[in-house]
Enzyme design. Sequence first.
Site, mmCIF file in Angstrom:
data_model
loop_
_atom_site.group_PDB
_atom_site.id
_atom_site.type_symbol
_atom_site.label_atom_id
_atom_site.label_comp_id
_atom_site.label_asym_id
_atom_site.label_seq_id
_atom_site.Cartn_x
_atom_site.Cartn_y
_atom_site.Cartn_z
ATOM 1 C CE LYS A 173 -4.047 -2.225 0.524
ATOM 2 N NZ LYS A 173 -3.688 -3.614 0.856
HETATM 3 C C1 LIG Z 1 -4.373 -4.917 0.565
HETATM 4 C C2 LIG Z 1 -3.616 -5.947 0.585
HETATM 5 C C3 LIG Z 1 -3.974 -7.311 -0.293
HETATM 6 C C4 LIG Z 1 -5.382 -7.118 -1.181
HETATM 7 O O1 LIG Z 1 -5.188 -6.258 -2.285
HETATM 8 P P1 LIG Z 1 -6.214 -5.781 -2.816
HETATM 9 O O2 LIG Z 1 -5.890 -4.455 -3.859
HETATM 10 O O3 LIG Z 1 -7.485 -5.230 -1.957
HETATM 11 O O4 LIG Z 1 -6.954 -6.872 -3.846
HETATM 12 C C5 LIG Z 1 -3.081 -8.153 -0.428
HETATM 13 N N1 LIG Z 1 -2.378 -8.432 0.708
HETATM 14 C C6 LIG Z 1 -1.619 -7.308 1.527
HETATM 15 C C7 LIG Z 1 -0.719 -7.620 2.364
HETATM 16 C C8 LIG Z 1 -2.455 -6.357 1.513
HETATM 17 O O5 LIG Z 1 -2.182 -5.157 2.266
#
Ligand SMILES: *Cc1c(COP(=O)(O)O)cnc(C)c1O
Length: 455
Positions: free
Chosen positions: A109
């Site tokens: 993120k």
């Molecule tokens: C947010 C997240 C996901 C999922 O990603 P999306 O974009 O919501 O499909 C998977 N793994 C981790 C560690 C995340 O932080």
Amino acid sequence: MHYLSTRNNQLKESFLNILFRGLSKDGGLFLPSEWPTISLKNLAGKSYQEVAHSIIFPYIKDDVPDSDLKFIINEAYKNFDHNKIAPVVNIDKNKYVLELFYGPTFAFKDYALQFLGNLFSYLLTKRKKKITVLGATSGDTGSAAINAFKGKDDIEVFILHPHNNVSEVQRRQMTTIEETNIHNFAIEGNFDDCQRIVKELFVDEEIQSKTSLTAINSINWIRIIAQTVYYFWSYLQLNKEKVNFIVPSGNFGNIFSARVAKYMGLPINELHIVTNENDILNRSIKTGEMKILKVKQTYSPSMDIQISSNFERQLFESSDRDSNFLNDLMRSFSKNNEVTIPQNILKNIQSIYNTHSVTDSEVLQTIKEFYNKYNYLSDPHTATGLNILSKLNTNVANISLACAHPAKFKNAIFDAINKEPPVPQDLKKIFDKEEKMTILENKKELVKSNILKLI
Ligand SMILES: *Cc1c(COP(=O)(O)O)cnc(C)c1O
């Protein structure tokens, strides 16, 4: 370039308008009017920051000058702890891992939110404006957003997380922040409840009249496009004709970024969606029955989702951008908690994505197997992807995404290999700090009154 909504394809919004709003007033998600294509030849030899500039600029060029974007991008990635920003690691023949945990909060993120934080600061200073950032998190978005926005004068930040449903590290990364513009609400419910409250507040007229609300969830278009960068970047590191990607998925943000990379000309052969036991994406795409089941708590909390918001973007694209169809479908889905995707649209989606679902016990097995066989320690989200990676035997290079650092999910690692993961120095600090959060019942009005008190 302008922006339209999945629920109104006649809309012509500027980038600035959609950036600060996040979600369209009609309840739809924004998408660009066209997909610019990128010449791969021109990307050869460029740095991560330069590739990011080439990918993002066409989408925002009407509102942010070229040289300012360069500055914003350089600021965004200066705190990343790897000289390649997002390195590709070779695990076995035709098996690679794209590591996305070198940002300040150790999950992917950061790659979009550090950029978003700097872009917001730049634009707010220029326009002398204040905003309220509101978001729901299953763990990683919240900490990444808080880190990106902490201490920024013109931004008040409210993050909702499901109480007792995020890992201790994830919670502490959010609640131990000292800066006073950061507010954590722990909601007595699951992630989908948090996301629903946020969506309702975005169409609440009283709140709208008192502040300028901004979404930082992956429904915000700029996050999708900022994540598209590392798909190009990993391809450039490998020097292969084509690649496959394997993407652990929840809200359909990261996988849709991969799809955007393909629209923009990246030679992607296969796209693999991997869910945990919350497998709505796998079920919907395999059978056409999009049906919400109860959210299960798993080892991979950031994927514990039954409503994948960004899937609406793919439904829109696969229906040839038919917003009447989307309005009907989404209204029916939100009323009945289930809907059938029409055959022609389903066929199109199936031609783009392969889907898989991986259980908790497979996650533990996979963590252990990769640790023993390759000396590679993965977090439980990453492990859902690695489970599929280990089964794919193709001549095309398979790149599986490593979404978070294993130290964020100590319990899963311990259950898998009977050892604690090594913890980076920066993560250790949060265990000595005092936590700040407000626990609230699962009610929109309560969240609303608490926000109104603080803005
Ligand atoms: C947010 C997240 C996901 C999922 O990603 P999306 O974009 O919501 O499909 C998977 N793994 C981790 C560690 C995340 O932080």
